[in-house]
Write a protein that holds these residues in place. Sequence first.
Motif, mmCIF file in Angstrom:
data_model
loop_
_atom_site.group_PDB
_atom_site.id
_atom_site.type_symbol
_atom_site.label_atom_id
_atom_site.label_comp_id
_atom_site.label_asym_id
_atom_site.label_seq_id
_atom_site.Cartn_x
_atom_site.Cartn_y
_atom_site.Cartn_z
ATOM 1 N N THR A 1 0.831 -1.210 0.000
ATOM 2 C CA THR A 1 0.000 0.000 0.000
ATOM 3 C C THR A 1 0.862 1.255 0.000
ATOM 4 O O THR A 1 0.524 2.245 -0.665
ATOM 5 C CB THR A 1 -0.947 0.000 1.207
ATOM 6 O OG1 THR A 1 -0.200 -0.192 2.418
ATOM 7 C CG2 THR A 1 -1.982 -1.107 1.085
ATOM 8 N N ALA A 2 1.981 1.232 0.724
ATOM 9 C CA ALA A 2 2.870 2.395 0.728
ATOM 10 C C ALA A 2 3.454 2.640 -0.657
ATOM 11 O O ALA A 2 3.511 3.786 -1.137
ATOM 12 C CB ALA A 2 3.985 2.197 1.746
ATOM 13 N N LEU A 3 3.885 1.583 -1.325
ATOM 14 C CA LEU A 3 4.442 1.720 -2.668
ATOM 15 C C LEU A 3 3.404 2.263 -3.640
ATOM 16 O O LEU A 3 3.704 3.118 -4.486
ATOM 17 C CB LEU A 3 4.967 0.365 -3.151
ATOM 18 C CG LEU A 3 6.265 -0.120 -2.489
ATOM 19 C CD1 LEU A 3 6.454 -1.615 -2.720
ATOM 20 C CD2 LEU A 3 7.467 0.660 -3.013
ATOM 21 N N HIS A 4 2.172 1.773 -3.518
ATOM 22 C CA HIS A 4 1.114 2.258 -4.414
ATOM 23 C C HIS A 4 0.847 3.741 -4.178
ATOM 24 O O HIS A 4 0.778 4.530 -5.138
ATOM 25 C CB HIS A 4 -0.164 1.456 -4.201
ATOM 26 C CG HIS A 4 -1.345 2.041 -4.922
ATOM 27 N ND1 HIS A 4 -1.463 1.997 -6.297
ATOM 28 C CD2 HIS A 4 -2.435 2.727 -4.464
ATOM 29 C CE1 HIS A 4 -2.580 2.618 -6.664
ATOM 30 N NE2 HIS A 4 -3.181 3.067 -5.577
ATOM 31 N N ARG A 5 0.686 4.128 -2.941
ATOM 32 C CA ARG A 5 0.358 5.523 -2.655
ATOM 33 C C ARG A 5 1.494 6.457 -3.074
ATOM 34 O O ARG A 5 1.258 7.533 -3.648
ATOM 35 C CB ARG A 5 0.023 5.697 -1.170
ATOM 36 C CG ARG A 5 -1.310 5.065 -0.771
ATOM 37 C CD ARG A 5 -1.618 5.290 0.705
ATOM 38 N NE ARG A 5 -1.798 6.704 1.007
ATOM 39 C CZ ARG A 5 -2.942 7.377 0.866
ATOM 40 N NH1 ARG A 5 -4.028 6.757 0.401
ATOM 41 N NH2 ARG A 5 -3.014 8.659 1.180
ATOM 42 N N LEU A 6 2.720 6.066 -2.803
ATOM 43 C CA LEU A 6 3.848 6.885 -3.229
ATOM 44 C C LEU A 6 3.878 7.028 -4.751
ATOM 45 O O LEU A 6 4.206 8.100 -5.277
ATOM 46 C CB LEU A 6 5.151 6.270 -2.720
ATOM 47 C CG LEU A 6 5.400 6.415 -1.210
ATOM 48 C CD1 LEU A 6 6.502 5.457 -0.761
ATOM 49 C CD2 LEU A 6 5.759 7.865 -0.857
ATOM 50 N N GLY A 7 3.529 5.961 -5.453
ATOM 51 C CA GLY A 7 3.482 6.024 -6.906
ATOM 52 C C GLY A 7 2.398 6.947 -7.425
ATOM 53 O O GLY A 7 2.464 7.424 -8.565
ATOM 54 N N GLN A 8 1.377 7.212 -6.583
ATOM 55 C CA GLN A 8 0.291 8.123 -6.950
ATOM 56 C C GLN A 8 0.533 9.541 -6.435
ATOM 57 O O GLN A 8 -0.346 10.398 -6.524
ATOM 58 C CB GLN A 8 -1.030 7.600 -6.372
ATOM 59 C CG GLN A 8 -1.423 6.221 -6.843
ATOM 60 C CD GLN A 8 -1.632 6.160 -8.330
ATOM 61 O OE1 GLN A 8 -2.344 6.984 -8.902
ATOM 62 N NE2 GLN A 8 -1.009 5.190 -8.984
ATOM 63 N N GLY A 9 1.721 9.775 -5.862
ATOM 64 C CA GLY A 9 2.019 11.096 -5.327
ATOM 65 C C GLY A 9 1.414 11.361 -3.964
ATOM 66 O O GLY A 9 1.304 12.519 -3.541
ATOM 67 N N LEU A 10 1.021 10.296 -3.255
ATOM 68 C CA LEU A 10 0.402 10.408 -1.932
ATOM 69 C C LEU A 10 1.352 9.877 -0.868
ATOM 70 O O LEU A 10 2.245 9.073 -1.157
ATOM 71 C CB LEU A 10 -0.903 9.603 -1.891
ATOM 72 C CG LEU A 10 -1.969 9.981 -2.922
ATOM 73 C CD1 LEU A 10 -3.094 8.951 -2.910
ATOM 74 C CD2 LEU A 10 -2.508 11.383 -2.652
ATOM 75 N N GLN A 11 1.146 10.305 0.355
ATOM 76 C CA GLN A 11 1.946 9.804 1.457
ATOM 77 C C GLN A 11 1.400 8.460 1.939
ATOM 78 O O GLN A 11 0.183 8.240 1.951
ATOM 79 C CB GLN A 11 1.945 10.800 2.614
ATOM 80 C CG GLN A 11 2.799 12.028 2.354
ATOM 81 C CD GLN A 11 4.254 11.654 2.107
ATOM 82 O OE1 GLN A 11 4.891 10.965 2.910
ATOM 83 N NE2 GLN A 11 4.786 12.106 0.974
ATOM 84 N N PRO A 12 2.268 7.548 2.351
ATOM 85 C CA PRO A 12 1.788 6.278 2.911
ATOM 86 C C PRO A 12 0.943 6.517 4.157
ATOM 87 O O PRO A 12 1.112 7.510 4.867
ATOM 88 C CB PRO A 12 3.084 5.532 3.252
ATOM 89 C CG PRO A 12 4.133 6.165 2.407
ATOM 90 C CD PRO A 12 3.742 7.597 2.269
ATOM 91 N N VAL A 13 0.043 5.583 4.390
ATOM 92 C CA VAL A 13 -0.806 5.622 5.587
ATOM 93 C C VAL A 13 -0.276 4.590 6.565
ATOM 94 O O VAL A 13 -0.107 3.419 6.210
ATOM 95 C CB VAL A 13 -2.274 5.316 5.222
ATOM 96 C CG1 VAL A 13 -3.133 5.236 6.483
ATOM 97 C CG2 VAL A 13 -2.812 6.386 4.277
ATOM 98 N N GLU A 14 -0.009 5.014 7.779
ATOM 99 C CA GLU A 14 0.536 4.101 8.778
ATOM 100 C C GLU A 14 -0.516 3.071 9.185
ATOM 101 O O GLU A 14 -1.710 3.393 9.267
ATOM 102 C CB GLU A 14 1.007 4.877 10.012
ATOM 103 C CG GLU A 14 2.238 5.737 9.760
ATOM 104 C CD GLU A 14 3.441 4.912 9.317
ATOM 105 O OE1 GLU A 14 3.717 3.866 9.937
ATOM 106 O OE2 GLU A 14 4.098 5.308 8.331
ATOM 107 N N PRO A 15 -0.103 1.840 9.446
ATOM 108 C CA PRO A 15 -1.059 0.800 9.843
ATOM 109 C C PRO A 15 -1.683 1.098 11.199
ATOM 110 O O PRO A 15 -1.109 1.801 12.031
ATOM 111 C CB PRO A 15 -0.199 -0.464 9.899
ATOM 112 C CG PRO A 15 1.202 0.034 10.122
ATOM 113 C CD PRO A 15 1.287 1.346 9.412
ATOM 114 N N ARG A 16 -2.870 0.527 11.393
ATOM 115 C CA ARG A 16 -3.575 0.667 12.671
ATOM 116 C C ARG A 16 -3.713 -0.701 13.330
ATOM 117 O O ARG A 16 -4.250 -1.641 12.726
ATOM 118 C CB ARG A 16 -4.960 1.268 12.460
ATOM 119 C CG ARG A 16 -4.954 2.773 12.308
ATOM 120 C CD ARG A 16 -6.309 3.333 11.960
ATOM 121 N NE ARG A 16 -7.392 2.819 12.795
ATOM 122 C CZ ARG A 16 -8.673 3.161 12.628
ATOM 123 N NH1 ARG A 16 -9.009 4.009 11.659
ATOM 124 N NH2 ARG A 16 -9.598 2.661 13.401
#
Length: 385
Positions: A143-158
Amino acid sequence: MPIAEVNAPIDAPRGLAGVIVTETRLGDVRGAEGFYHYRQYSAVELAAARSFEDVWYLMFHGQLPSTAQLATFRDETAALRALPAAVRDALPALARAGALSGLRTALSLLGATAGFRPLYDIDAGRRRVDALAACAAVPTLITALHRLGQGLQPVEPRADLGHAANYLYMLTGEEPEPDRVRAIEAYLISTIDHGFNASTFTARVIASTGADLVACLVGAVGALSGPLHGGAPSRALDMLDAIGTPDRIDSWIRDSVLRGDRIMGFGHSVYRTEDPRSRMLRGVAEQFGGPLVDFAVQVEARVEALLAELKPGRELHTNVELYAGVVMELCGLPREMFTPTFCAARVVGWSANILEQAEDSKIIRPAARYVGPPPPQPLPTAEPR
């Protein structure tokens, strides 16, 4: 038995189809019946009635957990979701390759950072710890790799969310609706393991060398990345888009079959009946309803009828990819994340297979038949230099 008999070559079919290469306690696929299981339980029944963590525990421990065991296991795995700083810092560069390609390198870095040691050199307890850490980290990496590829910051797990809910949360940044969580959880459970497929066999071959667990997983991810293995759900939806409307189904499918094209989402190397995963996921999709589901059902019916007409004698039914794609689309997953999502589940099955293979010290070393020019040929004289 004489050595000559032990080492005598054995002919095997292409792709090792139907060849038994080892014994396993993890499950089986009975293609003629349209049935597969994890340990002693139906995989489809587990997907319908249990949580992802339940089945993860089952694959690692051989039994379903009690309420207390499940609570402990959830806490244990949730605590392993966060990534080391060295891995997080490297992800922006890796994200340019996409989530699945980036995962290969990110997993290698995770193994090096965490000090994963060769399976051959550690005991069963340490192997389990490594396997849990890798399985818990993979969804965070993807999920972090995907979001970074979209120009978004990773979301920390809960830690307060279950495995499936946390995956969707890290992907979107929003707490997911319960119906989407249950749908994705059913999909994830249904794809944890599926016999000795290419990626699982790859993981076990590497494990047989005594390599570390992450090395085995990197090889498995590489095998999964091939479009003939894990890359088909998005292609099945691309097919629905290309067909477009119900009146085009017959002509589009006939033209494709006559050209020799593969109809994505149909046919399976093992099943000779309807894929039970497809049946289960069709039911999940139908609970959502809507135009996409209705069209997929129409396409399924016509494709099976046309394949029976154009390829008589062959049993070609829907496989998991068609309705897996439909379910993920309905739950808001982007198509480039379909195969990585598959990987987020299959990493548990790979790891269970790696742990089982590590119990056997025999390296997997088959043979090949040489079909080149007969040796030895006279060595030509080297030209003056």
